[in-house]
Design a protein around this motif. Sequence first.
Motif, PDB file in Angstrom:
ATOM      1  N   GLU A  82       0.834  -1.204   0.000  1.00  0.00           N
ATOM      2  CA  GLU A  82       0.000   0.000   0.000  1.00  0.00           C
ATOM      3  C   GLU A  82       0.871   1.256   0.000  1.00  0.00           C
ATOM      4  OE1 GLU A  82      -2.466  -0.559   3.455  1.00  0.00           O
ATOM      5  OE2 GLU A  82      -3.860  -1.900   2.404  1.00  0.00           O
ATOM      6  N   GLU A  83       1.953   1.210   0.790  1.00  0.00           N
ATOM      7  CA  GLU A  83       2.871   2.360   0.849  1.00  0.00           C
ATOM      8  C   GLU A  83       3.533   2.580  -0.510  1.00  0.00           C
ATOM      9  OE1 GLU A  83       4.579   5.623   2.495  1.00  0.00           O
ATOM     10  OE2 GLU A  83       3.128   4.326   3.480  1.00  0.00           O
ATOM     11  N   ALA A  84       3.960   1.478  -1.139  1.00  0.00           N
ATOM     12  CA  ALA A  84       4.590   1.592  -2.460  1.00  0.00           C
ATOM     13  C   ALA A  84       3.590   2.138  -3.479  1.00  0.00           C
ATOM     14  CB  ALA A  84       5.121   0.225  -2.904  1.00  0.00           C
ATOM     15  N   HIS A  85       2.348   1.697  -3.403  1.00  0.00           N
ATOM     16  CA  HIS A  85       1.307   2.164  -4.317  1.00  0.00           C
ATOM     17  C   HIS A  85       1.039   3.659  -4.093  1.00  0.00           C
ATOM     18  CE1 HIS A  85      -2.154   1.874  -6.935  1.00  0.00           C
ATOM     19  NE2 HIS A  85      -2.920   2.418  -5.999  1.00  0.00           N
ATOM     20  N   SER A  86       0.942   4.073  -2.825  1.00  0.00           N
ATOM     21  CA  SER A  86       0.715   5.491  -2.499  1.00  0.00           C
ATOM     22  C   SER A  86       1.883   6.342  -2.991  1.00  0.00           C
ATOM     23  CB  SER A  86       0.570   5.685  -0.985  1.00  0.00           C
ATOM     24  OG  SER A  86      -0.594   5.045  -0.515  1.00  0.00           O
ATOM     25  N   LEU A  87       3.112   5.835  -2.782  1.00  0.00           N
ATOM     26  CA  LEU A  87       4.302   6.558  -3.223  1.00  0.00           C
ATOM     27  C   LEU A  87       4.297   6.701  -4.750  1.00  0.00           C
ATOM     28  CD1 LEU A  87       6.894   7.882  -2.290  1.00  0.00           C
ATOM     29  CD2 LEU A  87       8.029   5.654  -2.418  1.00  0.00           C
ATOM     30  N   ALA A  88       3.951   5.628  -5.443  1.00  0.00           N
ATOM     31  CA  ALA A  88       3.906   5.680  -6.913  1.00  0.00           C
ATOM     32  C   ALA A  88       2.849   6.686  -7.367  1.00  0.00           C
ATOM     33  CB  ALA A  88       3.607   4.291  -7.475  1.00  0.00           C
ATOM     34  N   GLN A  89       1.695   6.713  -6.686  1.00  0.00           N
ATOM     35  CA  GLN A  89       0.645   7.676  -7.033  1.00  0.00           C
ATOM     36  C   GLN A  89       1.130   9.107  -6.798  1.00  0.00           C
ATOM     37  OE1 GLN A  89      -2.782   6.440  -4.696  1.00  0.00           O
ATOM     38  NE2 GLN A  89      -3.841   5.795  -6.570  1.00  0.00           N
ATOM     39  N   ALA A  90       1.805   9.325  -5.681  1.00  0.00           N
ATOM     40  CA  ALA A  90       2.299  10.669  -5.367  1.00  0.00           C
ATOM     41  C   ALA A  90       3.328  11.117  -6.392  1.00  0.00           C
ATOM     42  CB  ALA A  90       2.914  10.679  -3.956  1.00  0.00           C
ATOM     43  N   GLN A  91       4.222  10.192  -6.819  1.00  0.00           N
ATOM     44  CA  GLN A  91       5.220  10.536  -7.821  1.00  0.00           C
ATOM     45  C   GLN A  91       4.557  10.850  -9.166  1.00  0.00           C
ATOM     46  OE1 GLN A  91       7.857   7.139  -7.707  1.00  0.00           O
ATOM     47  NE2 GLN A  91       9.233   8.105  -6.222  1.00  0.00           N
TER      48      GLN A  91
END
Length: 100
Positions: A82-91
Amino acid sequence: EEEEEEEEEDLVDWDSGQLESAIRKLNQAGNLFDREMDSAREKRRAMVERQRQELAEEMAQQEAMFREAKEGMERLRVMMEEEAHSLAQAQAQQQADAGA
């Protein structure tokens, strides 16, 4: 001669009485031995059963700990995804903002 026969009979009676007494004592000792052996067998059986029960409880505790650790690792994996997905969305959002 009659006196000698009576003495012999008394001796025979005494010997058979002694023999009966010895046989009784031997039987009593045998019975005591049997009871002691039965008691020792029962104590051994109880000890083995107690050890088996303790081992079963220990195995159950270890299985529960393993399950808890596995569940904890699964929760951690989900959080990291979930953190990786959120980070990818933010990027992606940051790049979109920079491109606009």
